[in-house]
Design a protein around this motif. Sequence first.
Motif, PDB file in Angstrom:
ATOM      1  N   ALA A 214      89.142  48.474 -30.649  1.00 27.58           N
ATOM      2  CA  ALA A 214      88.305  47.544 -29.889  1.00 27.58           C
ATOM      3  C   ALA A 214      88.896  46.132 -29.896  1.00 27.58           C
ATOM      4  N   SER A 215      89.534  45.754 -30.997  1.00 23.64           N
ATOM      5  CA  SER A 215      90.091  44.405 -31.101  1.00 23.64           C
ATOM      6  C   SER A 215      91.348  44.216 -30.268  1.00 23.64           C
ATOM      7  N   GLU A 216      92.033  45.310 -29.934  1.00 16.22           N
ATOM      8  CA  GLU A 216      93.289  45.178 -29.201  1.00 16.22           C
ATOM      9  C   GLU A 216      93.263  45.767 -27.802  1.00 16.22           C
ATOM     10  N   ILE A 217      92.176  46.472 -27.459  1.00 18.90           N
ATOM     11  CA  ILE A 217      92.145  47.200 -26.202  1.00 18.90           C
ATOM     12  C   ILE A 217      92.266  46.285 -24.991  1.00 18.90           C
ATOM     13  N   PRO A 228      95.951  58.595 -28.478  1.00 18.59           N
ATOM     14  CA  PRO A 228      95.263  58.721 -29.763  1.00 18.59           C
ATOM     15  C   PRO A 228      96.141  58.264 -30.926  1.00 18.59           C
ATOM     16  N   GLY A 229      95.590  57.359 -31.732  1.00 18.20           N
ATOM     17  CA  GLY A 229      96.291  56.860 -32.901  1.00 18.20           C
ATOM     18  C   GLY A 229      97.214  55.700 -32.621  1.00 18.20           C
ATOM     19  N   PHE A 230      97.634  55.534 -31.348  1.00 17.18           N
ATOM     20  CA  PHE A 230      98.568  54.472 -31.012  1.00 17.18           C
ATOM     21  C   PHE A 230      97.897  53.311 -30.290  1.00 17.18           C
ATOM     22  N   GLY A 231      96.823  53.599 -29.576  1.00 14.50           N
ATOM     23  CA  GLY A 231      96.182  52.550 -28.813  1.00 14.50           C
ATOM     24  C   GLY A 231      96.808  52.407 -27.441  1.00 14.50           C
ATOM     25  N   PRO A 232      96.707  51.221 -26.812  1.00 16.22           N
ATOM     26  CA  PRO A 232      97.213  51.043 -25.447  1.00 16.22           C
ATOM     27  C   PRO A 232      98.733  51.050 -25.396  1.00 16.22           C
TER      28      PRO A 232
END
Length: 267
Positions: A214-217, A228-232
Amino acid sequence: MSRCGFCYVADCDAYIDEAMASIASLRERMPDAAIAFVTKRELFRSNRAVTDWIELRQDRIGPIVKTDARLAPYDRVIFLDTDTFITGDLIGLFTLLDRFDFAFAPEPNGRPDHGTDAGVPQAFPEPNSGVFAFRKGLATDRLFDRWIEEYDRLHQSLGVTNDQPALRIALWKSDAVRHLMLGSEFNLIPHTNSSVSGAVAVLHDRSPDRQRLASEINRRVGPRAIVPGFGPVFGFITRRGWAHQFASLSWNFLRLLLRPNLVRQQG
């Protein structure tokens, strides 16, 4: 102006506990929002974060109880699953209800089953019922009634416990309902290899890693896949962009090596 509000529905105490974290994230983004919680009367709580406590009328159990979201005392309602995390402003969804009766995002893993589709074309997508917006009225009342009828039919004849196939059929058969498909930005399920382009407003995930995501999305917006696990993960357009993405992927890879259970816990 019509009264607008949010609604959560739960049939057991554990889901109420989970919903409180979602409500806290919603209050951070929209502190003055009206929020209704539909549940069994014995599960009502004294909690200022909830505007209205409504008694659950369903005598069923399982995900179909979310149809009692129509009991929320608002003209326009955004239903949120208890495992959602709000990362943006949702006020625009209420504006969509000036023109549409029902809005939803598609199910990323939707696989129409010929045994349950009741003549619905395969091209008609399965909705994800974890987030939806609706305007109260006769058309949406009939949609909810048909949703319950189709759920009961599929459950009794085929043992289907997922409410989404029934909603798909109900939407297809409900000619009077003007429905709209939302982008994944309004119901992002990160463990399904989703993709987005704009700012994400709703993260639909109960994994222990969702706070980090949520902080980096929305740190950068633009076309990106959520792995999954890596983010954007962005496209490698320039050397600088490639280097930035490579560093990010390398860091996430090392993090997964140290926490191998992280991806398995998502969902």
